[in-house]
Design a protein around this motif. Structure first.
Motif, short mmCIF file in Angstrom:
data_model
loop_
_atom_site.label_atom_id
_atom_site.label_comp_id
_atom_site.label_asym_id
_atom_site.label_seq_id
_atom_site.Cartn_x
_atom_site.Cartn_y
_atom_site.Cartn_z
N LYS A 271 -4.18 -6.77 52.13
CA LYS A 271 -5.11 -7.67 52.82
C LYS A 271 -6.41 -6.90 53.05
N LEU A 272 -7.43 -7.31 52.34
CA LEU A 272 -8.66 -6.54 52.22
C LEU A 272 -9.53 -6.62 53.47
N PHE A 273 -10.26 -5.54 53.73
CA PHE A 273 -11.27 -5.54 54.78
C PHE A 273 -12.53 -6.28 54.31
N VAL A 274 -12.81 -6.17 53.02
CA VAL A 274 -13.97 -6.83 52.41
C VAL A 274 -13.47 -7.65 51.24
N PRO A 275 -13.89 -8.90 51.10
CA PRO A 275 -13.37 -9.74 50.01
C PRO A 275 -13.84 -9.26 48.65
N THR A 276 -13.10 -9.68 47.60
CA THR A 276 -13.49 -9.36 46.24
C THR A 276 -14.70 -10.19 45.85
N ARG A 277 -15.21 -9.95 44.65
CA ARG A 277 -16.38 -10.71 44.19
C ARG A 277 -16.05 -12.19 43.99
N ASP A 278 -14.73 -12.49 43.90
CA ASP A 278 -14.29 -13.89 43.82
C ASP A 278 -13.96 -14.47 45.19
N LYS A 279 -14.37 -13.75 46.24
CA LYS A 279 -14.18 -14.20 47.63
C LYS A 279 -12.70 -14.30 48.00
N GLU A 280 -11.89 -13.39 47.47
CA GLU A 280 -10.47 -13.35 47.80
C GLU A 280 -10.22 -12.23 48.81
N TRP A 281 -9.41 -12.56 49.83
CA TRP A 281 -9.15 -11.61 50.90
C TRP A 281 -7.79 -10.92 50.74
N GLU A 282 -7.03 -11.32 49.74
CA GLU A 282 -5.68 -10.80 49.60
C GLU A 282 -5.34 -10.57 48.14
N ILE A 283 -4.71 -9.43 47.84
CA ILE A 283 -4.25 -9.11 46.50
C ILE A 283 -2.76 -8.83 46.55
N ALA A 284 -1.98 -9.58 45.77
CA ALA A 284 -0.53 -9.38 45.71
C ALA A 284 -0.18 -8.74 44.37
N ILE A 285 0.57 -7.65 44.41
CA ILE A 285 0.93 -6.89 43.22
C ILE A 285 2.45 -6.84 43.09
N LEU A 286 2.94 -7.13 41.90
CA LEU A 286 4.37 -7.10 41.63
C LEU A 286 4.72 -5.83 40.86
N THR A 287 5.84 -5.21 41.21
CA THR A 287 6.28 -4.00 40.53
C THR A 287 7.79 -3.86 40.60
N ASN A 288 8.35 -3.22 39.60
CA ASN A 288 9.77 -2.88 39.61
C ASN A 288 9.98 -1.37 39.67
N LEU A 289 8.89 -0.62 39.98
CA LEU A 289 9.02 0.81 40.17
C LEU A 289 9.87 1.10 41.40
#
Length: 451
Positions: A271-289
């Motif tokens: 959950k970002l402090f500053v939004p992305t250039r697409d005005k998104e406040w959250e990035i969800a990443i999937l991993t099986n590591l």
């Protein structure tokens, strides 16, 4: 006499000598012709060898010659074919040949970088990192009868590129002639290159159940941003795990279903402090590591490094002539793009040699690709007049060990101050413009006297 001239170029512009030596080694005619014979299915060599096409296109994509026709005129005395025959050959270069050109040359360059010790530190020892992303080639001129009457821009093709972030080399490319094809239609070709212990990093377009499941089945791993259309089941609630310099971290366990098969993986949310250039406040990443090898902060860092491939595309676009507007036929356009990626790999190898001598972190942080390429472009043509091409053929016979030693020797003589990035101060907030309709022109001298 030639020896003294060569020594002068070594003293004044060692990076140009390094680049020319690498090009001679990578684009050795015998090797290029053999590559063509191995991977071509329809085309034949005949009067115009594939090595000659590579030689011409290397001059164009490097910016040493401004166009294919200019490169042809520069090599006219060595060619027995017309420009029409040259363009016909370029328009028929098969995708399998262009793809093999990138893969096989990258394989040697990666070994060379390992010999010199110019690789980046591995953030996850024991794993091989691969960053994947797609790009669409820029529109070409409306030179073909089929597209001449259409006002819309004609796209000559699409490519999916695989980057090795440790060597910073493009190690694979998947090409498609249809510029409007969906990247996902090429995923099977990407998945065929998955090997055990790979860690594949990509944006959300690569987040499909089949893509993730296939990677896991190959005993490999993924760090891919979640796509909104992906179906998944929550196995645990989000729990807070602290913060990074860009946002707060959370993690949960989820399950993905593909054709009746279930895949458990981790879902890391930033959950970002500053939004992305697409005005998104959250990035969800999937991993099986496994958590024991990579915590949430490490996963966020690995995904963040995905931007190195975006930076690569920018470098190729700004510093090389990768997308030639006059090459409207898809196969020719994709061949020139592949040549540009090989040229970028040569630049990356040159920087790795500098890093092995002067420090990898120092080269990454301070060296400008623009100034390096500008130096090579500005010196190359004069250097090739002073030192005939026959004198460079010795580099074709060098082993990778010998080439690595030579590059490091030349790297010691490079004055890094000539190629440092220009650090700009932060941009100031722009004040509103003064609009005076009664005075549409102003005097610079009078305004300077006032302010």
């Amino acid at each position: 006499m030639l020896r003294s001239i060569f020594e002068q170029f070594v003293q004044e512009s060692p990076v140009s000598v390094m680049a020319r030596g690498l090009m001679e080694r990578v684009f050795a005619p015998e090797r290029m012709d053999k590559l063509f014979e191995t991977h071509a299915k329809v085309q034949h060599q005949q009067e115009l060898l594939f090595s000659s096409q590579v030689d011409l296109m290397s001059l164009v994509v490097c910016g040493i010659q401004k166009s294919v026709h200019a490169a042809y005129k520069a090599r006219a005395t060595n060619l027995i074919v017309s420009t029409t025959a040259l363009y016909k050959k370029l328009c028929g270069v098969e995708l399998s040949v262009s793809q093999a050109l990138v893969r096989e040359t990258a394989s040697d360059l990666r070994v060379l970088i390992e010999i010199m010790g110019g690789e980046q530190p591995n953030p996850l020892p024991g794993y091989r990192h691969k960053i994947v992303d797609g790009t669409c080639l820029a529109a070409t001129d409306h030179r073909l009868d089929a597209i001449r009457l259409f006002a819309a821009k004609a796209l000559p093709g699409k490519a999916i590129v695989v980057l090795d972030p440790l060597s910073k080399l493009v190690i694979d490319i998947i090409l498609c002639q249809d510029g409007h094809a969906n990247e996902r239609s090429l995923f099977d070709n990407v998945l065929s290159g998955v090997q055990p212990n790979d860690v594949w990093t990509g944006d959300r377009n690569f987040c499909t159940a089949k893509f993730l499941w296939t990677i896991a089945q190959q005993k490999a791993f993924f760090v891919i941003r979640q796509h909104g259309s992906l179906g998944w089941t929550e196995l645990s609630t989000l729990r807070a795990l602290g913060q990074t310099d860009t946002g707060n971290l959370f993690e949960q366990c989820i399950e993905i279903c593909y054709e009746g098969n279930r895949l458990k993986c981790r879902r890391v949310v930033l959950k970002l402090f500053v939004p992305t250039r697409d005005k998104e406040w959250e990035i969800a990443i999937l991993t099986n590591l496994p958590l024991s090898h990579a915590d949430a902060a490490k996963i966020a860092e690995l995904y963040r490094n995905r931007w190195s491939l975006e930076t690569l595309f920018q470098t190729v676009t700004e510093n090389f002539n990768a997308e030639i507007q006059t090459l409207a036929y898809p196969k020719a356009a994709l061949f020139s793009f592949s040549m540009a990626l090989v040229t970028y790999n040569i630049l990356a190898t040159l920087k790795a040699a500098l890093g092995s001598v002067h420090g990898i972190a120092k080269i990454d942080a301070g060296l400008s690709d623009f100034y390096l390429v500008d130096e090579i472009q500005g010196t190359y043509r004069g250097m090739m007049i002073a030192i005939p091409s026959q004198q460079w053929e010795i580099f074709r016979t060098y082993s990778l060990d010998q080439m690595g030693q030579l590059l490091q020797q030349l790297a010691t003589g490079v004055n890094l101050k000539r190629f440092l990035k220009a650090i700009r101060s932060p941009k100031k907030k722009r004040q509103p413009l003064i609009v005076d309709h009664r005075h549409r022109h102003v005097s610079t001298a009078r305004l300077l006297d006032i302010y």
